[in-house]
Design an enzyme around this catalytic site. Structure first.
Site, PDB file in Angstrom:
ATOM      1  N   HIS A 123      40.157  31.450  36.211  1.00  0.00           N
ATOM      2  CA  HIS A 123      39.313  32.654  36.034  1.00  0.00           C
ATOM      3  C   HIS A 123      38.642  32.701  34.662  1.00  0.00           C
ATOM      4  CE1 HIS A 123      40.801  34.314  39.738  1.00  0.00           C
ATOM      5  NE2 HIS A 123      42.047  34.414  39.306  1.00  0.00           N
ATOM      6  N   ASP A 160      44.053  28.065  45.143  1.00  0.00           N
ATOM      7  CA  ASP A 160      44.662  29.332  44.716  1.00  0.00           C
ATOM      8  C   ASP A 160      44.115  30.448  45.629  1.00  0.00           C
ATOM      9  OD1 ASP A 160      45.969  30.538  41.885  1.00  0.00           O
ATOM     10  OD2 ASP A 160      44.612  31.932  42.916  1.00  0.00           O
ATOM     11  N   HIS A 162      43.122  33.266  44.919  1.00  0.00           N
ATOM     12  CA  HIS A 162      41.997  33.968  44.291  1.00  0.00           C
ATOM     13  C   HIS A 162      40.817  33.017  44.078  1.00  0.00           C
ATOM     14  CE1 HIS A 162      45.717  36.079  42.896  1.00  0.00           C
ATOM     15  NE2 HIS A 162      45.004  37.137  43.260  1.00  0.00           N
ATOM     16  N   ASP A 247      49.788  30.960  45.320  1.00  0.00           N
ATOM     17  CA  ASP A 247      49.905  32.390  45.614  1.00  0.00           C
ATOM     18  C   ASP A 247      49.325  32.766  46.974  1.00  0.00           C
ATOM     19  OD1 ASP A 247      47.424  31.735  44.579  1.00  0.00           O
ATOM     20  OD2 ASP A 247      47.449  33.256  42.990  1.00  0.00           O
TER      21      ASP A 247
HETATM   22 ZN   LIG Z   1      45.703  33.257  42.012  1.00  0.00          ZN
END
Ligand SMILES: [Zn+2]
Length: 317
Positions: A123, A160, A162, A247
């Site tokens: 990120h 991931d 996200h 995750d």
């Molecule tokens: Zn994540």
């Protein structure tokens, strides 16, 4: 053999009551030790990224901001992201070790590497921290492969849960790095729709696979493979990097896409087949998220076992 990068230093990035905690790496270490996996791997040497290496993608003022916050005792650099007194040095080592793994895989006799470092990176933006991330380790690793090893084409695969918005931003207008991300949507950070495909020379080099919560594991894996094969064909990579977050596991407290531990073995095998097809099996995997520490430890152990089980004839091309 897979080269494994791990070091107690990465547990000294202290975040307090926070899901991205040192307990993650402690649990992974315990599991890899129990399974006897550490001795089966080559031992990678961690190293620190230089200021010049960070400056390939990050602004100098931002690098100074992280350093000054750390040396001043630490604090929150943004809503979700904590800096502790040693965090600048540790984040420099996380980024530098990602580059060391690229060096090893591109110049040595081992074709795969796994870096178990924190803080995570996908990120992180050029000029700001975001979502537990300080420096964008995978993006810096890709940039290092292009600049130092004269590669022309790198594929980054981000599984991931996200969206890897920071990585996407860095390479959005470039054709030398193809970015593929499969992620839960709608979800944090809100980016990663299918129509984000790159721009300018990078048009067609960003592949987003947003999936809704509730998707079956079988459908997730099928769509992942189909979309990834498209991305790989577009890129024809000389090196594959993984933003390996765990995750999307069904037990994850902040993510979850309903995946089970064994699915990370399936994903790893798929990535190996892509790397074998295009680039002599050269694959560098970097830990991102994963917040149920036991599910994380199980998933990383299976990821590493799968990497170790694949014997690649080397070298080519
Ligand atoms: Zn994540």
């Amino acid at each position: 053999m897979t080269i494994l990068y791990r070091d107690p230093m990465f547990q000294r990035h202290l975040t307090g009551r926070h899901p991205e905690s040192p307990a993650r790496l402690a649990a992974i270490d315990r599991r890899l030790t129990e399974r006897g996996l550490i001795d089966k791997c080559g031992k990678g040497e961690i190293r620190k990224a230089t200021r010049e290496e960070l400056a390939r993608l990050h602004g100098g003022a931002y690098v100074d901001e992280v350093r000054e916050l750390a040396t001043g005792g630490g604090g929150r650099i943004e809503n979700d992201t904590v800096v502790s007194p040693e965090s600048f040095d540790i984040a420099c080592h996380a980024a530098g070790t990602a580059m060391a793994a690229v060096d090893a895989v591109l110049t040595g006799t081992d074709s795969t590497a796994l870096v178990l470092a924190r803080p995570p990176g996908h990120h992180a933006l050029p000029n700001s921290a975001m979502g537990f991330c300080l420096f964008n380790n995978v993006a810096l690793a890709a940039e290092h492969a292009l600049r130092v090893h004269d590669l022309d084409r790198v594929l980054i695969v981000d599984w991931d849960v996200h969206h890897g918005n920071g990585t996407q931003d860095v390479f959005y207008q470039r054709e030398d790095v193809t970015f593929f991300s499969a992620h839960r949507s709608p979800f944090y950070p809100g980016t990663g729709s299918v129509d984000e495909t790159g721009s300018g020379r990078g048009l067609g080099h960003t592949f987003n696979l947003p999936v809704r919560f509730g998707i079956t594991r079988r459908e997730y894996l099928a769509r992942f493979e189909q979309s990834l094969r498209d991305a790989a064909a577009k890129c024809s990579p000389q090196l594959v990097l993984i933003s390996a977050g765990f995750d999307a596991h069904q037990r994850d407290p902040i993510g979850s896409l309903g995946l089970d531990t064994e699915d990370f073995g399936t994903l790893t095998t798929l990535l190996q087949s892509i790397a074998n097809e295009y680039c002599g099996g050269r694959l560098v995997s970097l830990l991102e998220g994963g917040y149920d520490v036991e599910a994380l430890a199980d998933s990383v152990a299976l990821h590493l076992e799968t990497l170790l089980g694949q014997w690649v004839l080397f070298p080519e091309p």
